[in-house]
Design an enzyme around this catalytic site. Structure first.
Site, PDB file in Angstrom:
ATOM      1  CD  GLN A   1     -12.690  -2.122  -0.428  1.00 58.47           C
ATOM      2  OE1 GLN A   1     -12.192  -2.314   0.449  1.00 58.47           O
ATOM      3  NE2 GLN A   1     -14.031  -2.957  -0.323  1.00 58.47           N
TER       4      GLN A   1
ATOM      5  NE  ARG B   1     -10.366  -5.666   0.750  1.00 56.99           N
ATOM      6  CZ  ARG B   1      -9.630  -4.408   1.038  1.00 56.99           C
ATOM      7  NH1 ARG B   1     -10.371  -3.486   2.090  1.00 56.99           N
ATOM      8  NH2 ARG B   1      -8.392  -4.284   0.802  1.00 56.99           N
TER       9      ARG B   1
ATOM     10  CG  HIS C   1      -8.587  -0.180  -2.534  1.00 59.16           C
ATOM     11  ND1 HIS C   1      -7.527  -1.255  -2.287  1.00 59.16           N
ATOM     12  CD2 HIS C   1      -9.250   0.052  -1.496  1.00 59.16           C
ATOM     13  CE1 HIS C   1      -7.632  -1.612  -1.151  1.00 59.16           C
ATOM     14  NE2 HIS C   1      -8.550  -0.845  -0.561  1.00 59.16           N
TER      15      HIS C   1
ATOM     16  NE  ARG D   1      -3.832   0.439   2.029  1.00 59.61           N
ATOM     17  CZ  ARG D   1      -4.997   0.599   2.587  1.00 59.61           C
ATOM     18  NH1 ARG D   1      -4.933   1.155   3.677  1.00 59.61           N
ATOM     19  NH2 ARG D   1      -6.078  -0.180   2.113  1.00 59.61           N
TER      20      ARG D   1
ATOM     21  CG  ASP E   1     -13.984   5.595  -0.730  1.00 60.44           C
ATOM     22  OD1 ASP E   1     -13.825   5.454   0.621  1.00 60.44           O
ATOM     23  OD2 ASP E   1     -12.796   5.591  -1.358  1.00 60.44           O
TER      24      ASP E   1
ATOM     25  CB  CYS F   1     -14.142   0.495   0.280  1.00 61.19           C
ATOM     26  SG  CYS F   1     -13.620   2.148   0.474  1.00 61.19           S
TER      27      CYS F   1
HETATM   28  N1   CP Z   1     -10.961  -0.567   2.674  1.00 59.62           N
HETATM   29  C1   CP Z   1      -9.848  -0.615   3.125  1.00 59.62           C
HETATM   30  O1   CP Z   1      -8.945  -0.771   2.301  1.00 59.62           O
HETATM   31  O2   CP Z   1      -9.579  -0.368   4.480  1.00 59.62           O
HETATM   32  P1   CP Z   1      -8.091  -0.140   5.202  1.00 59.62           P
HETATM   33  O3   CP Z   1      -7.743   1.299   4.600  1.00 59.62           O
HETATM   34  O4   CP Z   1      -8.514  -0.287   6.702  1.00 59.62           O
HETATM   35  O5   CP Z   1      -7.135  -1.057   4.589  1.00 59.62           O
HETATM   36  N1  NVA Z   2     -10.369   6.216  -0.950  1.00 58.54           N
HETATM   37  C1  NVA Z   2      -9.857   5.810   0.196  1.00 58.54           C
HETATM   38  C2  NVA Z   2      -9.953   4.338   0.406  1.00 58.54           C
HETATM   39  C3  NVA Z   2      -9.536   3.967   1.548  1.00 58.54           C
HETATM   40  C4  NVA Z   2      -9.628   2.288   1.767  1.00 58.54           C
HETATM   41  C5  NVA Z   2      -8.544   6.313   0.416  1.00 58.54           C
HETATM   42  O1  NVA Z   2      -7.717   6.131  -0.538  1.00 58.54           O
HETATM   43  O2  NVA Z   2      -7.961   6.927   1.655  1.00 58.54           O
END
Ligand code: CP
Ligand code: NVA
Length: 327
Positions: free
Chosen positions: A147, A304, A144, A117, A235, A276
């Site tokens: 997700q 997930r 993502h 990430r 989101d 998400c």
């Molecule tokens: N939805 C998601 O990716 O959650 P986290 O940021 O907690 O990993």
């Molecule tokens: N769009 C959000 C998703 C979090 C899982 C972000 O990137 O923060």
């Protein structure tokens, strides 16, 4: 001395973007995720003999916070018999300037796969380019995909096959929205996106979807997108990688895109709501929608785990990965 007549090049199966993965593989990954969930629910899992990651280690690199992605991968790798190694970049030499290229080449000597990430999309591509083990995208500012695999699985659990169904994305045209556009193209569903005109999804991803004949509609009107949709999804208005200085601008622009009861009433009567997570109640969604019987957000979070396990099996078990569920 024997000379080889052909050189066998082993293809590394990275899970970077949905658009780069074979359509049938994506469908089969979801089928496997569903089977894994049943095995777990039947409590067969603890005694399930197939531990495909036994003796293998997977590095999980995070330069941004995470609850779901981190825990679901960590637990999933453990359940598959493997050893997850969670690394924050602030405890690695990356944050003291070591390059992603060198990190990729070093980690490839130790581990069998890398989940990352990152707040820098180029780091994902650089890592995949230099890594000799599979790399899995755990979120970038651009996408993502893990997700959205869980989201498609969740939709199908509640509503049946997603092909031809209508999903409405209402809010920021962010990383998750981009992966939804790729998913609509790969899984053949209709995607209606309502976003402010200055927070559109990626032009490049939209152009790719268009070139594939995908059924994607863009509007600035959330009501138009919501009409008769089978699923409403949203989101956060401010993502982790968004510029802090633009935060207030976003919070000013996005309130007309809140998912509330009025929006849900426009959708099909049995429509579901997805997010998400983490959610910001009172911003992108109201409490009465988030807590309603139409909301499937915690199934989505659970899925997930099952989809990540299926992705790991796809990436790490070679050509026989589909055999896993029959063992
Ligand atoms: N939805 C998601 O990716 O959650 P986290 O940021 O907690 O990993
Ligand atoms: N769009 C959000 C998703 C979090 C899982 C972000 O990137 O923060």
């Amino acid at each position: 001395m024997k000379h080889p007549t052909s050189i066998q090049i082993k293809r590394i199966k990275h899970f970077l973007e949905l658009k780069d993965i074979d359509k049938q593989d994506l469908k089969d990954i979801l089928t496997l995720g569903k089977q894994i969930k049943v095995m777990q629910e039947d409590r067969k899992y603890p005694s399930h003999p197939a531990q495909p990651l036994k003796g293998r280690s997977i590095a999980l690199i995070f330069s941004k916070p995470s609850t779901r992605t981190r825990v679901s991968f960590e637990v999933g790798i453990h359940q598959l018999g493997g050893n997850p190694i969670v690394l924050s970049t602030n405890t690695m030499q990356i944050d003291r300037g070591e390059t992603i290229a060198d990190t990729a080449r070093v980690l490839s000597r130790f581990v069998d796969g890398i989940v990352i990430r990152t707040g820098c999309t180029e780091h994902l591509t650089e890592l995949a380019k230099l890594s000799s083990v599979p790399v899995i995208n755990g979120l970038t500012p651009a996408s993502h995909p893990g997700q959205v695999m869980a989201d498609v699985m969740t939709f199908e659990e509640h509503k049946g096959p997603i092909k031809g169904r209508v999903i409405a994305w209402i809010g920021d045209g962010n990383n998750v929205a981009n992966s939804f556009i790729e998913a609509a193209t790969q899984f053949d569903f209709i995607l209606k996106l309502a976003t402010p005109s200055n927070y559109l999804p990626s032009k490049k991803v939209l152009a790719w979807a268009k070139s594939k004949g995908a059924d994607i509609h863009l509007t600035t009107d959330p009501k138009e997108a919501a009409k008769n949709a089978d699923c409403i999804v949203t989101d956060t208005w401010v993502s982790m990688s968004d510029n802090e200085s633009e935060k207030q601008q976003r919070l000013n622009a996005l309130p007309p895109y809140q998912v509330n009861q009025e929006i849900m009433r426009l959708a099909a009567p049995d429509a579901i709501f997805m997010h998400c997570l983490p959610a910001h109640i009172g911003q992108e969604v109201t409490a009465n929608v988030f807590e309603s019987s139409q909301s499937v957000v915690f199934d989505e979070a659970e899925n997930r785990l099952h989809t990540h396990k299926a992705i790991l099996i796809w990436a790490l078990m070679g050509d026989n990965w589909r055999d896993y569920s029959s063992r």
